[in-house]
Write a protein that holds these residues in place. Structure first.
Motif, PDB file in Angstrom:
ATOM      1  N   TRP A  98       0.870  -1.182   0.000  1.00  0.00           N
ATOM      2  CA  TRP A  98       0.000   0.000   0.000  1.00  0.00           C
ATOM      3  C   TRP A  98       0.905   1.230   0.000  1.00  0.00           C
ATOM      4  O   TRP A  98       1.608   1.491   0.965  1.00  0.00           O
ATOM      5  CB  TRP A  98      -0.913  -0.018   1.224  1.00  0.00           C
ATOM      6  N   GLN A 151      -2.151  10.688  -3.689  1.00  0.00           N
ATOM      7  CA  GLN A 151      -2.211   9.429  -4.426  1.00  0.00           C
ATOM      8  C   GLN A 151      -2.115   8.270  -3.459  1.00  0.00           C
ATOM      9  O   GLN A 151      -1.299   8.297  -2.523  1.00  0.00           O
ATOM     10  CB  GLN A 151      -1.093   9.337  -5.459  1.00  0.00           C
ATOM     11  N   LYS A 164      -2.263   3.860  -3.669  1.00  0.00           N
ATOM     12  CA  LYS A 164      -2.331   2.686  -4.547  1.00  0.00           C
ATOM     13  C   LYS A 164      -2.159   1.429  -3.705  1.00  0.00           C
ATOM     14  O   LYS A 164      -1.190   1.292  -2.965  1.00  0.00           O
ATOM     15  CB  LYS A 164      -1.252   2.755  -5.629  1.00  0.00           C
ATOM     16  N   ALA A 217      -3.805  -4.093  -8.847  1.00  0.00           N
ATOM     17  CA  ALA A 217      -3.737  -2.808  -8.142  1.00  0.00           C
ATOM     18  C   ALA A 217      -5.002  -2.001  -8.383  1.00  0.00           C
ATOM     19  O   ALA A 217      -5.646  -2.097  -9.437  1.00  0.00           O
ATOM     20  CB  ALA A 217      -2.509  -2.013  -8.592  1.00  0.00           C
ATOM     21  N   THR A 218      -5.320  -1.214  -7.363  1.00  0.00           N
ATOM     22  CA  THR A 218      -6.356  -0.186  -7.477  1.00  0.00           C
ATOM     23  C   THR A 218      -5.764   1.121  -6.967  1.00  0.00           C
ATOM     24  O   THR A 218      -5.022   1.122  -5.981  1.00  0.00           O
ATOM     25  CB  THR A 218      -7.614  -0.571  -6.673  1.00  0.00           C
ATOM     26  N   GLN A 219      -6.097   2.247  -7.643  1.00  0.00           N
ATOM     27  CA  GLN A 219      -5.430   3.514  -7.360  1.00  0.00           C
ATOM     28  C   GLN A 219      -6.445   4.639  -7.304  1.00  0.00           C
ATOM     29  O   GLN A 219      -7.401   4.690  -8.093  1.00  0.00           O
ATOM     30  CB  GLN A 219      -4.382   3.788  -8.443  1.00  0.00           C
ATOM     31  N   ASP A 231      -6.496   8.988  -7.128  1.00  0.00           N
ATOM     32  CA  ASP A 231      -5.734  10.219  -7.313  1.00  0.00           C
ATOM     33  C   ASP A 231      -6.646  11.414  -7.124  1.00  0.00           C
ATOM     34  O   ASP A 231      -7.836  11.386  -7.496  1.00  0.00           O
ATOM     35  CB  ASP A 231      -5.118  10.282  -8.715  1.00  0.00           C
ATOM     36  N   ASP A 236      -0.195  -3.467 -12.179  1.00  0.00           N
ATOM     37  CA  ASP A 236       0.975  -2.623 -11.944  1.00  0.00           C
ATOM     38  C   ASP A 236       2.232  -3.465 -12.179  1.00  0.00           C
ATOM     39  O   ASP A 236       2.427  -4.500 -11.534  1.00  0.00           O
ATOM     40  CB  ASP A 236       0.946  -2.078 -10.513  1.00  0.00           C
ATOM     41  N   TYR A 246       1.659   1.392 -14.687  1.00  0.00           N
ATOM     42  CA  TYR A 246       0.306   1.054 -14.244  1.00  0.00           C
ATOM     43  C   TYR A 246      -0.633   1.087 -15.443  1.00  0.00           C
ATOM     44  O   TYR A 246      -0.764   2.127 -16.115  1.00  0.00           O
ATOM     45  CB  TYR A 246      -0.151   2.033 -13.162  1.00  0.00           C
ATOM     46  N   SER A 280      -4.536   0.445 -16.579  1.00  0.00           N
ATOM     47  CA  SER A 280      -5.891   0.333 -16.027  1.00  0.00           C
ATOM     48  C   SER A 280      -6.901   0.418 -17.163  1.00  0.00           C
ATOM     49  O   SER A 280      -7.088   1.499 -17.746  1.00  0.00           O
ATOM     50  CB  SER A 280      -6.149   1.435 -15.001  1.00  0.00           C
TER      51      SER A 280
END
Length: 533
Positions: free
Chosen positions: A327, A355, A357, A369-371, A373, A406, A416, A418
Motif C-alpha cells: 500500500w 495518491q 495505490k 492494483a487499485t489507485q 488520485d 501494476d 500502471y 488500467s
C-alpha cells in the motif's frame, strides 16, 4: 769423441720424455726444445747453446677437474665416446653434459653464495659510511661556520664517490634485491586471526602479535625476525598482567565468605526474550526550498525590471508492506511566488496532489492494483492581465479511481495499466469560477467520465550528480472521441551540488481539450536547499 757422447746423451733424454708416465692431475711439466745435428765446423760456444735444453714451463689442465667425483668424470668421458641410437636421447645427454662440464657455473654460484652471506655486512658498511659523512659535515660546520654552504663539496668526496658507485651499480642493486627474496609465514591464534611475517629480509624486523585463546583472553607478544637463518624470537609485553573477571578485596572477601555462600555474589539475572517484529510501515519526506533573483540598476541603458521568485516543494511518502500486499501513499504540494518590478507579489505555482495505490502480487513483477488520485489548489489563483480568479480550493478538484495491473521490475520503475478508470471533476464554488472553463455545463458542479488510464513513473541517477524523475499520465475516454486524450507529463532534473544544495529544472506539459485545445507548458529553473528525513 766427446761430441758424439753429447749427442747420444741428448737423444736418451728425448726418448725418456716420450715414454714418461701420464698423470691424471694438473702438474707443471718442462717443455724441451728441439734437438739439432751439429755442423762439422763449429766452436765451443755454439755447441753449448744448441745442446743445452731450453725449459718452458706450461700448465697442462685435464678436463672436468672442477667435478670432485671421479666416477662422474669417467661417465662423462664414456658418454661422449658412445654413439646413441635415438636422437632424443643423444640430445638429452648433450644438454646435461654441457651443464656438468661448464666449470664457470660453479665459480659463479660460489660468488653469488658468498655475496648473499655478506650482504648484511655490505649494507652495514654503507650505513656506517653515510653516518660518517654526516658527522664530518656537522663537525666541519661547527669549526667553519663561514663555509657551511660548501661543506658538502669540500669534505668526504672519496666516500661520496664510493657510495654513489654502490647506489648506481646495476649488478649490486640487482644482487641486493635477489638476496632479499623471502618466505612468508602466517601465525594464527586460537580465534584464527592471521599475522603475516616475512623471513630472510636481510634486516631485523619486529611484528606485533596478539595471542588469544578460545574464551577471548589475549596477551600481547612481539615477534623478532632475524636477518638470516629462518629464526624467530618471541617476547611478551612487560608489565602486562591478566586478572580474573571478578576481583574482590582481600579483607572483605575473607569476612564475607564466613557469613554467606559464594552463590550470593554471582547471581545471574533472568533473561528476557524480546519480541522480534518486522517493520511494516516506512515513512520519509523530501523538502526543497529554491529561489531565483535578478537585479537591474535604475540607470541600466538596456532597461528591465528587478525580479524575485521563490518555490517550495514538499513530499511525504508512507508505504506499507506485508507478504504479498503493498500500500503506497504520497502527498505532494508545490507553492511558488513571483515579484517582478513594482508589481505586487503574485502566486505562480499552487498544486496539491494526493495518491494512494493498493497492490496484491499477481505473478512475477505484476500486481493487481487499485489507485486513487486527487489534485487541486489551496489558494485563489488569478489571471495576471485581467486579475480574474481562475481557480480556488476544490474549484476545480480532479478525482480518479482506477483498477488494473501494476508492473514493477524494480523499485524505481512502475507502469500502471488500467482498462477501467473513472474520472470526476468537482466545482465547489461555481459563482467564483465559471464551470464552462473546465468543461462543465452551466449550473452543474460535477462531471464524470470513464475510460482507460496509463501511468508511468521512473527515477534514474546518472553520473552520481544528476537525478531524473519522470511521471507520465494518459487518460482516454470511452464516451468521447478516441483521439480526445488527456495527457499530463512532468519531468524533473535535479543537479546535485553538495549534500544540501541542488539545482532543479521542472517541466510540465498538459494537454486537456476541456481546458484548452493547445498544449499547456510550464518550466522553472531554481537553485535551492534540499532536505530528506
Amino acid at each position: 769423441m766427446r761430441n758424439l757422447v753429447l749427442v747420444i746423451f741428448i737423444s736418451l733424454l728425448s726418448i725418456n720424455s716420450l715414454f714418461a708416465q701420464k698423470r691424471e692431475h694438473t702438474r707443471v711439466m718442462p717443455k724441451l726444445s728441439r734437438s739439432y745435428v751439429l755442423p762439422l765446423k763449429h766452436n765451443k760456444t755454439d755447441s753449448l747453446y744448441h745442446t743445452r735444453p731450453q725449459f718452458k714451463y706450461i700448465y697442462l689442465r685435464h678436463k672436468n677437474q672442477h667435478i670432485d667425483d671421479p666416477h662422474v668424470r669417467y661417465a662423462l668421458d664414456n658418454l661422449k665416446k658412445e654413439r646413441m641410437k635415438y636422437y632424443e636421447l643423444y640430445k638429452a645427454i648433450n644438454t646435461l653434459s654441457d651443464y656438468a662440464e661448464n666449470e664457470h657455473i660453479k665459480y659463479m654460484l660460489n660468488y653469488v653464495r658468498n655475496y648473499f652471506e655478506t650482504v648484511q655486512a655490505k649494507e652495514e658498511a654503507i650505513r656506517q659510511i653515510q653516518d660518517r659523512i654526516k658527522r664530518d659535515s656537522i663537525d666541519f660546520y661547527k669549526e667553519h661556520p663561514e663555509d657551511s654552504i660548501q661543506c658538502d663539496k669540500l669534505l668526504n668526496q672519496d666516500l661520496k664517490t664510493l657510495l654513489s658507485f654502490m647506489n648506481q651499480d646495476v649488478n649490486y642493486q640487482w644482487l641486493k634485491e635477489k638476496s632479499r627474496d623471502s618466505v612468508q609465514i602466517t601465525l594464527l591464534s586460537a580465534s584464527n586471526r592471521p599475522k603475516n611475517l616475512w623471513l630472510n629480509t636481510g634486516k631485523t624486523q619486529y611484528y606485533r602479535f596478539m595471542a588469544e585463546n578460545f574464551i577471548g583472553d589475549t596477551i600481547g607478544t612481539w615477534v623478532k625476525v632475524m636477518p638470516r637463518g629462518n629464526q624467530l624470537k618471541f617476547f611478551l609485553d612487560e608489565n602486562v598482567y591478566q586478572y580474573q573477571k571478578y576481583s574482590e578485596p582481600k579483607e572483605i572477601v575473607k569476612e564475607c565468605l564466613l557469613k554467606a555462600p559464594d552463590s550470593m555474589y554471582f547471581v545471574l539475572s533472568e533473561m528476557n526474550i524480546g519480541n522480534i517484529s518486522q517493520r511494516r510501515w516506512m515513512y520519509y519526506s523530501d523538502v526543497t526550498f529554491s529561489f531565483g533573483q535578478g537585479f537591474i540598476s535604475s540607470n541600466w541603458a538596456s532597461g528591465g525590471e528587478n525580479s524575485l521568485s521563490i518555490l517550495s516543494d514538499l513530499k511525504y511518502f508512507a508505504t506499507y508492506k506485508k507478504s504479498n500486499t503493498t500500500w503506497e501513499n504520497s502527498i505532494r504540494y508545490r507553492l511558488g511566488a513571483l515579484k517582478s518590478g513594482s508589481e505586487d507579489l503574485s502566486k505562480n505555482e499552487d498544486k496539491l496532489e494526493l495518491q494512494s495505490k493498493l497492490g496484491i502480487k499477481a505473478f512475477k513483477h505484476w500486481n493487481y492494483a487499485t489507485q486513487f488520485d486527487m489534485n487541486t489548489v489551496l489558494f485563489k489563483t488569478k489571471n495576471n492581465p485581467n486579475k480574474e480568479v481562475v481557480a480556488a480550493f476544490l474549484t476545480p478538484g480532479n478525482f480518479t479511481l482506477s483498477l488494473g495491473l501494476d508492473y514493477k521490475p524494480k523499485n524505481n520503475i512502475s507502469l500502471y495499466l488500467s482498462p477501467i478508470a473513472g474520472q470526476w471533476v468537482y466545482m465547489r464554488d461555481t459563482n467564483l469560477v465559471a464551470p464552462s472553463r473546465y468543461g462543465l455545463e452551466t449550473g452543474k458542479k460535477f462531471k464524470s467520465d470513464a475510460g482507460a488510464k496509463i501511468e508511468l513513473k521512473n527515477q534514474h541517477e546518472l553520473f552520481k550528480f544528476l537525478k531524473i524523475d519522470n511521471h507520465l499520465i494518459i487518460f482516454s475516454s470511452y464516451y468521447e472521441q478516441p483521439e480526445k486524450l488527456t495527457l499530463d507529463w512532468r519531468l524533473t532534473l535535479n543537479f546535485k551540488i553538495n549534500y544540501f544544495m541542488q539545482t532543479s529544472v521542472y517541466a510540465n506539459a498538459v494537454y486537456n481539450q476541456n481546458d484548452s485545445k493547445k498544449i499547456q507548458l510550464k518550466q522553472t529553473l531554481n537553485l535551492g536547499v534540499y532536505f530528506r528525513f
